[in-house]
Every structure is written in structure tokens, then in C-alpha cells.
Design a protein around this motif. Structure first.
Motif, PDB file in Angstrom:
ATOM      1  N   THR A 116      -5.815   6.819 -15.198  1.00 24.43           N
ATOM      2  CA  THR A 116      -5.436   5.565 -15.861  1.00 24.43           C
ATOM      3  C   THR A 116      -4.174   4.990 -15.250  1.00 24.43           C
ATOM      4  O   THR A 116      -4.096   3.788 -14.962  1.00 24.43           O
ATOM      5  CB  THR A 116      -5.231   5.811 -17.369  1.00 24.43           C
ATOM      6  N   ASN A 117      -3.186   5.838 -15.038  1.00 23.76           N
ATOM      7  CA  ASN A 117      -1.930   5.364 -14.443  1.00 23.76           C
ATOM      8  C   ASN A 117      -2.140   4.823 -13.036  1.00 23.76           C
ATOM      9  O   ASN A 117      -1.509   3.826 -12.644  1.00 23.76           O
ATOM     10  CB  ASN A 117      -0.891   6.494 -14.432  1.00 23.76           C
ATOM     11  N   ALA A 118      -3.030   5.467 -12.278  1.00 22.27           N
ATOM     12  CA  ALA A 118      -3.301   4.993 -10.916  1.00 22.27           C
ATOM     13  C   ALA A 118      -3.960   3.613 -10.944  1.00 22.27           C
ATOM     14  O   ALA A 118      -3.645   2.734 -10.132  1.00 22.27           O
ATOM     15  CB  ALA A 118      -4.191   5.997 -10.182  1.00 22.27           C
ATOM     16  N   ARG A 119      -4.854   3.391 -11.888  1.00 19.84           N
ATOM     17  CA  ARG A 119      -5.530   2.086 -11.984  1.00 19.84           C
ATOM     18  C   ARG A 119      -4.563   1.005 -12.469  1.00 19.84           C
ATOM     19  O   ARG A 119      -4.621  -0.135 -12.017  1.00 19.84           O
ATOM     20  CB  ARG A 119      -6.730   2.194 -12.920  1.00 19.84           C
ATOM     21  N   ILE A 120      -3.666   1.377 -13.379  1.00 20.09           N
ATOM     22  CA  ILE A 120      -2.646   0.423 -13.816  1.00 20.09           C
ATOM     23  C   ILE A 120      -1.770   0.017 -12.639  1.00 20.09           C
ATOM     24  O   ILE A 120      -1.475  -1.171 -12.426  1.00 20.09           O
ATOM     25  CB  ILE A 120      -1.798   1.030 -14.951  1.00 20.09           C
ATOM     26  N   ALA A 121      -1.354   1.011 -11.847  1.00 22.12           N
ATOM     27  CA  ALA A 121      -0.517   0.716 -10.686  1.00 22.12           C
ATOM     28  C   ALA A 121      -1.258  -0.173  -9.687  1.00 22.12           C
ATOM     29  O   ALA A 121      -0.663  -1.071  -9.080  1.00 22.12           O
ATOM     30  CB  ALA A 121      -0.073   2.018 -10.025  1.00 22.12           C
ATOM     31  N   ARG A 151      -4.960  -5.165 -17.066  1.00 25.46           N
ATOM     32  CA  ARG A 151      -6.012  -6.080 -16.604  1.00 25.46           C
ATOM     33  C   ARG A 151      -5.773  -7.493 -17.141  1.00 25.46           C
ATOM     34  O   ARG A 151      -5.961  -8.482 -16.421  1.00 25.46           O
ATOM     35  CB  ARG A 151      -7.370  -5.550 -17.062  1.00 25.46           C
ATOM     36  N   VAL A 152      -5.390  -7.611 -18.411  1.00 30.04           N
ATOM     37  CA  VAL A 152      -5.091  -8.923 -18.990  1.00 30.04           C
ATOM     38  C   VAL A 152      -3.961  -9.597 -18.209  1.00 30.04           C
ATOM     39  O   VAL A 152      -4.039 -10.790 -17.887  1.00 30.04           O
ATOM     40  CB  VAL A 152      -4.718  -8.780 -20.475  1.00 30.04           C
ATOM     41  N   ARG A 153      -2.924  -8.854 -17.917  1.00 27.97           N
ATOM     42  CA  ARG A 153      -1.803  -9.432 -17.157  1.00 27.97           C
ATOM     43  C   ARG A 153      -2.262  -9.888 -15.772  1.00 27.97           C
ATOM     44  O   ARG A 153      -1.855 -10.946 -15.297  1.00 27.97           O
ATOM     45  CB  ARG A 153      -0.680  -8.398 -17.039  1.00 27.97           C
ATOM     46  N   PHE A 154      -3.086  -9.065 -15.121  1.00 29.57           N
ATOM     47  CA  PHE A 154      -3.600  -9.426 -13.796  1.00 29.57           C
ATOM     48  C   PHE A 154      -4.352 -10.750 -13.862  1.00 29.57           C
ATOM     49  O   PHE A 154      -4.140 -11.652 -13.043  1.00 29.57           O
ATOM     50  CB  PHE A 154      -4.504  -8.312 -13.279  1.00 29.57           C
ATOM     51  N   LEU A 155      -5.254 -10.872 -14.837  1.00 27.36           N
ATOM     52  CA  LEU A 155      -6.060 -12.086 -14.960  1.00 27.36           C
ATOM     53  C   LEU A 155      -5.206 -13.290 -15.359  1.00 27.36           C
ATOM     54  O   LEU A 155      -5.391 -14.402 -14.841  1.00 27.36           O
ATOM     55  CB  LEU A 155      -7.169 -11.868 -15.991  1.00 27.36           C
ATOM     56  N   ALA A 156      -4.266 -13.079 -16.283  1.00 30.53           N
ATOM     57  CA  ALA A 156      -3.429 -14.182 -16.747  1.00 30.53           C
ATOM     58  C   ALA A 156      -2.565 -14.734 -15.618  1.00 30.53           C
ATOM     59  O   ALA A 156      -2.368 -15.949 -15.495  1.00 30.53           O
ATOM     60  CB  ALA A 156      -2.549 -13.721 -17.908  1.00 30.53           C
ATOM     61  N   ARG A 163      -4.475  -5.438  -6.904  1.00 28.93           N
ATOM     62  CA  ARG A 163      -5.879  -5.095  -6.672  1.00 28.93           C
ATOM     63  C   ARG A 163      -6.724  -5.543  -7.851  1.00 28.93           C
ATOM     64  O   ARG A 163      -6.366  -5.323  -9.009  1.00 28.93           O
ATOM     65  CB  ARG A 163      -6.051  -3.587  -6.461  1.00 28.93           C
ATOM     66  N   ASP A 164      -7.856  -6.152  -7.563  1.00 34.34           N
ATOM     67  CA  ASP A 164      -8.744  -6.670  -8.602  1.00 34.34           C
ATOM     68  C   ASP A 164      -9.722  -5.571  -8.997  1.00 34.34           C
ATOM     69  O   ASP A 164     -10.743  -5.361  -8.346  1.00 34.34           O
ATOM     70  CB  ASP A 164      -9.480  -7.905  -8.087  1.00 34.34           C
ATOM     71  N   LEU A 165      -9.402  -4.866 -10.088  1.00 36.98           N
ATOM     72  CA  LEU A 165     -10.249  -3.781 -10.563  1.00 36.98           C
ATOM     73  C   LEU A 165     -10.872  -4.163 -11.897  1.00 36.98           C
ATOM     74  O   LEU A 165     -10.178  -4.644 -12.801  1.00 36.98           O
ATOM     75  CB  LEU A 165      -9.418  -2.498 -10.751  1.00 36.98           C
ATOM     76  N   ALA A 166     -12.171  -3.932 -12.025  1.00 36.23           N
ATOM     77  CA  ALA A 166     -12.839  -4.172 -13.307  1.00 36.23           C
ATOM     78  C   ALA A 166     -12.428  -3.081 -14.292  1.00 36.23           C
ATOM     79  O   ALA A 166     -12.213  -1.923 -13.921  1.00 36.23           O
ATOM     80  CB  ALA A 166     -14.347  -4.179 -13.115  1.00 36.23           C
ATOM     81  N   VAL A 167     -12.321  -3.467 -15.562  1.00 37.47           N
ATOM     82  CA  VAL A 167     -11.919  -2.530 -16.616  1.00 37.47           C
ATOM     83  C   VAL A 167     -12.884  -2.678 -17.782  1.00 37.47           C
ATOM     84  O   VAL A 167     -13.127  -3.793 -18.253  1.00 37.47           O
ATOM     85  CB  VAL A 167     -10.469  -2.801 -17.081  1.00 37.47           C
TER      86      VAL A 167
END
Length: 208
Positions: free
Chosen positions: A57-62, A84-89, A68-72
């Protein structure tokens, strides 16, 4: 006084109870000695699995924070959904954020929900300012109204969220500066939090 009491306690036990307990312990001890390492191994495996999941989880957050555009998935941990919300926003992909924000709220992760609403509201305000700069009031109005609603939801989840209070005041001032916003778009959350600034006679409205 204690000796007679002890004697009475001993006398209360059925004859041979102590011997039966000792025999039972001798029979059970080999099985316990065999089971104990197995139980310890299962516990260690569970802790290792939890640690592995947390590391993933921490690696995906980083990765999301690095761009990086990762689906969640909606059932992901709240911290990962927030990332993910922050990335999209940050990229203006606001339609994709709402299911994720709702998933965070279903988990009752109050802090993450407040920060997710705050991130979405900030993105709406950025869009609104860009539209105002382009004199596109018709499209800017709904963004300001929706931003104000999200700031309020963030404050409902966390009333001491000062940044959300400050930005809500900015959005509310825009509504006052452009009164047509309310008439065109409405505002489904009419209850205002307590006023952030006090209106002082002789000072600009809303000034500190």
C-alpha cells in the motif's frame, strides 16, 4: 488465622483432584509442545502478511504521489484511496474522484474523507479561477458552488480543519462578488458553518 482457612480450602477439594490434574497435565503437555510452534508460526505468518500488505500500500501511495497513474479499487485502504483522489484532483479528473470519495466515507475514515473532499474542492476552485480569468462566468459558477459544498463536507467530517475554513471563506466571497452564481446554480447545503471573520464597521465586508 490463615492456616485453618487454607485447611478448609484443601478439605473442600474432592479427594484425588490434585493427582487427576497432574495426570491431565502430563498427558496434555506433549500435545501443547507440538502445537505451540505451529501457533507461533501461524501468528508470524499473519504478521508477515499484514506487513507485506502495508508495504505494498505504501509503495502504491508513493507511486501515485510521484505522478504514476495507478488504478485503485474502491475497497482499497482509505489512505490509498485518498492518494488516488489527490492524483485525479490535481489533474482535473474530478468525475473520477466521486466514487472514491464515497468509498472512503463508507469506511468511516473521517480524516481521509475530510482531506479527500478538501482536495476535490481545491481542484474545483482552480478550475473556477481559470474560467473567471477567461470571463466564462456561466461555467465558473457551478464550480464555485460545488467547491463550497465540498469544503462544508470536509468541515462536517473535521470541524477543526482550518485550511478548509479559509478556502470556504474564499469561495463564499466569490459567491458574494458574483451573486448570479447562486441564482444560476443553487446551493443544496444552505447551513453555513459559524462565520470565520467578523464584519467590523468601517472595514471591507468579511475582513479580519
Amino acid at each position: 488465622m490463615t492456616a485453618p482457612a487454607q485447611a478448609r480450602d484443601d478439605a473442600a477439594l474432592p479427594a484425588g483432584t490434585g493427582r487427576r490434574i497432574a495426570r491431565g497435565w502430563r498427558r496434555a503437555r506433549p500435545h501443547l509442545l507440538v502445537a505451540l510452534p505451529i501457533l507461533l508460526a501461524i501468528a508470524a505468518l499473519g504478521l508477515g502478511l499484514a506487513s507485506w500488505r502495508a508495504a505494498g500500500t505504501n509503495a502504491r501511495i508513493a507511486a501515485l504521489e510521484s505522478g504514476r497513474d495507478l488504478a485503485v479499487a474502491p475497497d482499497a485502504p482509505a489512505a490509498l484511496l485518498l492518494a488516488r483522489v489527490r492524483f485525479l484532483a490535481q489533474r482535473g479528473r474530478l468525475e473520477e474522484t466521486e466514487p472514491l470519495v464515497e468509498a472512503i466515507e463508507r469506511q468511516e475514515a473521517v480524516e481521509a474523507a475530510a482531506r479527500a473532499r478538501y482536495a476535490v474542492a481545491n481542484a474545483r476552485m482552480r478550475q473556477a479561477f481559470a474560467l473567471l480569468t477567461a470571463s466564462d462566468l456561466d461555467r465558473a459558477g457551478p464550480q464555485v458552488t460545488l467547491a463550497r459544498q465540498d469544503y462544508r463536507r470536509a468541515l462536517q467530517a473535521r470541524p477543526d480543519f482550518w485550511d478548509a475554513k479559509l478556502n470556504l471563506d474564499v469561495a463564499s466571497r466569490l459567491i458574494r462578488d458574483y451573486p448570479d452564481f447562486d441564482r444560476r446554480t443553487g446551493d443544496e447545503l444552505q447551513a453555513e458553518p459559524k462565520k470565520i471573520w467578523t464584519d467590523i464597521p468601517g472595514q471591507p465586508r468579511g475582513g479580519p
